[in-house]
Design a protein around this motif. Structure first.
Motif, mmCIF file in Angstrom:
data_model
loop_
_atom_site.group_PDB
_atom_site.id
_atom_site.type_symbol
_atom_site.label_atom_id
_atom_site.label_comp_id
_atom_site.label_asym_id
_atom_site.label_seq_id
_atom_site.Cartn_x
_atom_site.Cartn_y
_atom_site.Cartn_z
ATOM 1 N N LEU A 95 -17.605 4.298 -16.683
ATOM 2 C CA LEU A 95 -16.181 4.625 -16.689
ATOM 3 C C LEU A 95 -16.052 6.134 -16.610
ATOM 4 C CD1 LEU A 95 -13.302 3.473 -17.144
ATOM 5 C CD2 LEU A 95 -13.735 3.621 -19.602
ATOM 6 N N VAL A 96 -15.418 6.637 -15.566
ATOM 7 C CA VAL A 96 -15.293 8.086 -15.368
ATOM 8 C C VAL A 96 -13.823 8.465 -15.345
ATOM 9 C CG1 VAL A 96 -15.822 10.048 -13.865
ATOM 10 C CG2 VAL A 96 -17.366 8.085 -13.928
ATOM 11 N N SER A 97 -13.484 9.502 -16.105
ATOM 12 C CA SER A 97 -12.074 9.902 -16.127
ATOM 13 C C SER A 97 -11.954 11.301 -16.715
ATOM 14 C CB SER A 97 -11.292 8.904 -16.988
ATOM 15 O OG SER A 97 -10.127 9.485 -17.497
ATOM 16 N N LYS A 98 -10.832 11.945 -16.425
ATOM 17 C CA LYS A 98 -10.460 13.103 -17.235
ATOM 18 C C LYS A 98 -10.205 12.584 -18.641
ATOM 19 C CE LYS A 98 -7.237 14.003 -14.218
ATOM 20 N NZ LYS A 98 -6.179 14.507 -13.352
ATOM 21 N N PRO A 99 -10.204 13.462 -19.669
ATOM 22 C CA PRO A 99 -9.913 12.949 -21.024
ATOM 23 C C PRO A 99 -8.554 12.256 -21.015
ATOM 24 C CG PRO A 99 -10.685 15.220 -21.116
ATOM 25 C CD PRO A 99 -10.485 14.896 -19.673
ATOM 26 N N ALA B 256 -13.933 20.554 -11.427
ATOM 27 C CA ALA B 256 -13.754 20.471 -12.877
ATOM 28 C C ALA B 256 -15.110 20.419 -13.589
ATOM 29 C CB ALA B 256 -12.921 19.234 -13.213
ATOM 30 N N GLU B 257 -16.039 19.646 -13.026
ATOM 31 C CA GLU B 257 -17.361 19.524 -13.657
ATOM 32 C C GLU B 257 -18.071 20.879 -13.711
ATOM 33 O OE1 GLU B 257 -20.431 17.392 -11.504
ATOM 34 O OE2 GLU B 257 -21.068 16.370 -13.333
ATOM 35 N N ALA B 258 -17.923 21.670 -12.645
ATOM 36 C CA ALA B 258 -18.536 23.001 -12.624
ATOM 37 C C ALA B 258 -17.942 23.884 -13.724
ATOM 38 C CB ALA B 258 -18.353 23.640 -11.255
ATOM 39 N N PRO C 280 -7.449 23.964 -13.614
ATOM 40 C CA PRO C 280 -8.214 24.321 -14.816
ATOM 41 C C PRO C 280 -8.504 23.139 -15.724
ATOM 42 C CG PRO C 280 -5.900 24.952 -15.057
ATOM 43 C CD PRO C 280 -6.061 24.451 -13.640
ATOM 44 N N VAL C 281 -9.695 23.144 -16.331
ATOM 45 C CA VAL C 281 -9.963 22.264 -17.460
ATOM 46 C C VAL C 281 -9.549 23.041 -18.713
ATOM 47 C CG1 VAL C 281 -11.889 21.196 -16.258
ATOM 48 C CG2 VAL C 281 -12.340 23.086 -17.846
ATOM 49 N N ALA C 282 -9.457 22.348 -19.856
ATOM 50 C CA ALA C 282 -9.103 23.021 -21.095
ATOM 51 C C ALA C 282 -10.110 24.139 -21.354
ATOM 52 C CB ALA C 282 -9.104 22.021 -22.241
ATOM 53 N N GLY C 283 -9.604 25.314 -21.743
ATOM 54 C CA GLY C 283 -10.500 26.426 -22.026
ATOM 55 C C GLY C 283 -10.562 27.444 -20.916
#
Lengths: 500, 472
Positions: A257-261, A351-353, A369-372
């Protein structure tokens, strides 16, 4: 000196991708400075007007009209462009051999010709997609909605109706899926196997499926949910339906199962459903560093880790020696070169990078952007730009189809004296450009010897029409470092930038 | 746990949108149909939303299935030829029936006015054409559509009480429909002709041909039409533009009965000579047949099936089952086609006639694939184009008529029962094969071609049907 000339075809419709391809061909004609063929929707008219391509005739076109707009050195060139455009628009009709090729205009007529179909693959303009999906569901078909710009309300209503009828709605904005070994839309040729995937359905699904394939495994089905499925508003309706479907599928042993949070409440619902499944799971909430898992599930922080976990621990990218490669690459670089410039076509890969940077404590900026991530783009620093994001694809093909925009950005990043590493993704498979590695290699080849390092991953398999091994060879011959996964590529880029 | 139909069965895909997706699937060996997708309802959001509400609505599906059943169960038989005044109740003195939806004198086109003047003189209501014109304009003549009297007529479609009409009985439902006898080519009243030659021929039709045919039909017990039309389709007729096969079959079948019914050999040979010289003789039979097939569906609540299409040279009108006798009209379009030498599109009258009743039941433009010869004549081009004309009509109909098949489509049935929902959704208007009249009365036919029914009729009808269901 130049002239702008417009022609209008009343009540004419052709798919925008087809029109873009035509526009590109017309623009390349001698004497033509630029050209566009577009349906005259208000937004298209604005785009063309902004491009200085419209005259009064073009501005008065209606939303069902085709505008042929040409900017040329002289009127003769413009006329030649129109003549060529007319011929190209007429070509499909001229190529018609007999009546056997008439294509049905309605779903009912299509079904009469095909018998019981089980999937409608919908890639019509977003404003019409929900209505077409509803028609498909009403006729007992599952739907894969490639189109975007479908409202939350429509998405939820469609998915509720699908649940009522025991059907699946993949998407909207579902770019890829694998059903029983068959790739749908932008997807890779992956051997059949016992691992099922449920993902938003972009490059995340592609990367996991390809890493499983290259690690010696196979995929039973890859189901795309669309990027908003695990939001509060949609409530994971497709993910839950996909879980039911894969639970019932004898060919599927393990599920990734793959997803953004996801939204917290949705994560709880989905994980509770996972806990009830008799099958084992790998859960990758990309961006969460960890999450509480039920006993039959394990957490994976990256796509690469998810694929490795599904394969029993050893992934396709295992044993890749980052430190040695980084040291070797750093020796070629001037000490002032410090930053990683991610130039991406896949949003999930981008996002993964970023997550690799975040875990290493490096500050970075991104348009997705991802969080952070940093709020504002610093004058210098790590940056990750997804050129498949809406702002870059408005009125232009996606960089996976036509890498022109992305290649231009690569060239720019290569010229920047602060750049240590240009980090790219090469995505192949059905629907993708015929030779994206060749295009990237040409850009790098033109950058001179004192250029930054270039690190790439290639998402795909050797079964894809572009042939992954061949693409890797082209990149390596151009001096590009090819990592076995996107996560490893980002880690290598990070390592090179940190060495002094 | 219920297995999902996507994962448990082999993939079979309908693709709409990007063509390359269908190509990739086909290359992978997956059965796929790539739709020629276009924005529904020509991009009109309001109508698209209405269509979405009506899509697959069980009430409509059931009503349309019932309409289709009535069309397919029809058993039309030509039983008699009688003076219109005897068989059309309410057709009285100083009344003229015409083609198309209702229209007043002031709005009538040239050929229609010319025909009316001739009909008035024929009935003896005025001494000459000039007086007839004054009478017609004065309001002393009542004009009514043929369809309001259980009848149809080609082109101008004149019916007055003394004119003979053929009687077709639909034996499955007991209803009857009527049409005049075909006058042949050249100067004829249906194209607005009104001189002495035209009126003399009409008098002969009433005095000789009609009694002969009527008597022969009675002796024969009636001529069943369904099988005859099926054979005609196999022989290259589509029953609008081309009726040569069916006209021949008609004569062949009726010859023994005519020989028994007509004692005078001179009169008998006159009958054979007239019908034998007229390739379009059967058109009028087919028209009465068409109306007898469609009428039983008229008034069927909730049905979106078209029960009549016709034109009066000014307006195109349609009727839809659920709205009964109501007309939905829009300005009629100009046919496109080929012209006889010496004539051009500038000479053409806008489209006219009740003959579109044959398209309403799946013939004419809908059966173009059966009639490659017509495809060339009407300027549609190649035989392959003829197939496409018929294929396009499958997109806007709910069924196929297994009794009327097309050899060139591997004996697929003709497309039947036009669904206004499908017409509005696809923007595909019914294709009509038609003759083209000169815009001036009395000159006659100047060409032939195809014409599209105006979409507005169907758009208005859709809203009206939805209103009867409380869904507009």
């Amino acid at each position: 000196m130049s002239v702008v000339a417009n022609r209008i075809r009343k009540d004419f419709y052709l798919d925008s991708v087809a029109l873009m391809r035509l526009s590109q061909a017309i623009s390349a004609m001698p004497g033509v400075l630029s050209a566009a063929l577009m349906i005259g929707t208000p937004s298209n008219v604005r785009i063309m007007d902004d491009a200085g391509l419209l005259d009064a005739a073009g501005r008065s076109a209606g939303p069902n009209d085709l505008i042929l707009a040409v900017k040329a050195g002289d009127m003769a060139s413009a006329e030649a462009a129109f003549a060529e455009a007319d011929e190209m628009l007429a070509r499909p009709a001229a190529a018609k051999r007999g009546g056997a090729e008439r294509r049905p205009r309605t779903l009912d007529a299509a079904l009469a010709g095909l018998g019981a179909a089980n999937l409608a693959l919908i890639s019509v303009p977003g404003a019409f997609a929900a209505a077409e999906a509803r028609k498909a569901l009403a006729r007992g078909l599952n739907a894969m909605i490639f189109s975007d710009n479908v409202s939350y309300e429509d998405e939820r209503a469609l998915k509720l109706e699908a649940r009522e009828r025991g059907l699946l709605v993949m998407g909207p904005d579902c770019g890829t899926a694998l059903v029983g070994g068959t790739p749908l839309a932008f997807a890779n040729q992956v051997p059949s196997g016992d691992i099922g995937i449920i993902a938003a359905a972009g490059t995340g699904l592609q990367e996991v499926a390809c890493l499983i394939a290259r690690g010696g495994g196979g995929v039973s089905h890859g189901i795309g949910t669309g990027g908003r499925d695990l939001s509060e508003k949609i409530g994971g309706l497709t993910a839950l339906a996909a879980l039911d479907a894969l639970d019932a599928d004898a060919a599927t042993r393990h599920i990734v199962l793959v997803s953004k949070p996801p939204a917290r409440s949705v994560a709880e619902t989905v994980l509770a459903r996972v806990a009830r499944s008799p099958k084992s799971f790998t859960v990758c909430f990309l961006g969460a560093d960890d999450a509480a898992m039920p006993p039959n599930a394990r957490f994976a922080p990256t796509l690469a880790a998810a694929a490795a976990d599904a394969l029993g621990g050893r992934g396709a990218d295992a044993g890749y020696d980052i430190a040695a490669r980084a040291t070797e690459a750093r020796e070629q670089l001037a000490p002032a070169r410090r930053w990683v410039r991610g130039v991406y076509s896949g949003g999930t890969l981008c996002a993964e990078a970023q997550l690799v940077m975040r875990r290493a404590g490096e500050p970075f900026w991104s348009n997705v952007p991802v969080a952070g991530a940093l709020d504002a783009r610093p004058a210098s620093g790590h940056s990750f730009v997804d050129y498949g994001a809406d702002e870059y694809t408005l009125g232009r093909p996606h960089p996976m189809i036509d890498p022109t925009v992305r290649d231009a950005a690569m060239a720019q990043a290569l010229e920047d004296s602060g750049t240590a590493v240009v980090l790219i993704d090469i995505v192949i498979g059905n629907g993708a450009h015929a030779d994206p590695a060749g295009a990237a290699a040409r850009v790098v080849g033109g950058a001179g010897s004192s250029r930054p390092a270039v690190v790439a991953c290639v998402v795909g398999t050797d079964l894809d029409p572009q042939h992954r091994a061949g693409q890797v060879r082209k990149l390596e011959q151009a001096g590009i470092l090819v990592a076995p996964s996107n996560a490893r590529a980002a880690e290598l880029a990070l390592a090179i930038s940190r060495l002094r | 746990m219920i297995a999902n139909s996507l994962l448990s069965a082999p993939l079979k895909v309908v693709n709409m949108g990007l063509e390359s997706f269908a190509r990739d699937l086909a290359a992978a060996g997956v059965p796929v149909i790539d739709m020629d997708w276009q924005p529904p309802a020509r991009g009109d959001a309001g109508r698209a939303a209405l269509l979405a509400r009506l899509d697959r609505l069980p009430r409509i599906e059931a009503a349309n299935a019932a309409a289709l059943e009535r069309f397919l169960k029809a058993d039309p038989v030509l039983v008699d030829v009688r003076p219109a005044g005897e068989v059309l109740p309410g057709l009285g003195d100083r009344m003229i029936l015409h083609a198309g939806p209702p229209i007043e004198w002031a709005q009538m086109c040239g050929p229609l006015r010319g025909a009316i003047q001739g009909a008035i003189v024929l009935e003896g209501w005025a001494a000459d054409l000039e007086a007839a014109e004054k009478l017609a304009a004065s309001g002393a003549i009542r004009f009514e559509p043929n369809h309001h009297f259980g009848a149809v007529g080609p082109m101008t479609g004149m019916i007055t009480r003394s004119m003979p009409v053929m009687v077709v009985e639909n034996r499955a439902f007991g209803n009857r429909a009527h049409c005049t006898l075909n006058e042949g080519l050249g100067k004829v009243m249906r194209f607005g002709g009104n001189d002495a030659e035209v009126l003399t021929r009409l008098r002969w039709l009433a005095s000789d041909l009609a009694p002969a045919l009527g008597a022969a039909l009675k002796l024969s017990g009636g001529l069943p039409l369904k099988g005859l039309v099926a054979r005609g389709l196999a022989m290259g007729d589509e029953m609008h533009q081309r009726n040569v096969a069916c006209s021949s079959l008609f004569v062949r079948t009726m010859a023994p009965w005519l020989a028994r019914a007509v004692a005078d050999p001179a009169k008998l040979s006159g009958v054979f000579e007239f019908i034998g010289a007229n390739d379009q003789f059967f058109l009028n039979v087919a028209m009465a047949m068409g109306k007898s097939i469609a009428d039983p569906a008229r008034g069927l609540a909730d049905s979106t099936i078209v029960t009549a299409m016709c034109r009066n040279g000014t307006d195109f009108g349609i009727r839809v089952a659920a709205t009964g006798d109501r007309w939905f009209v829009a300005p009629v379009e100009q046919p496109t086609g080929l012209y006889f030498p010496g004539y051009t599109a500038a000479d053409a009258n806008p489209d006219i006639g009740d003959s579109t009743i044959v398209e309403t039941v799946g013939l004419g433009g809908f059966a173009m694939a059966a009639s490659p010869a017509v495809a060339g004549f009407v300027g549609a081009g190649t035989a392959a184009d003829a197939l496409d004309y018929t294929r396009a009509m499958y997109d806007i109909t709910v069924g196929r008529n297994p009794d009327w098949t097309i050899p060139g489509l591997d004996f697929a049935g003709v497309p039947v029962c036009i669904d206004v929902r499908k017409v509005v959704e696809t923007g595909i208007a019914p294709t009509i094969n038609t003759g083209i009249a000169h815009r001036k009365p009395g000159i006659g036919q100047v060409g032939a071609g195809t014409v599209r029914a105006p979409l507005r009729c169907f758009e208005d009808a859709l809203v009206a049907v939805a209103a009867t269901m409380g869904l507009a």
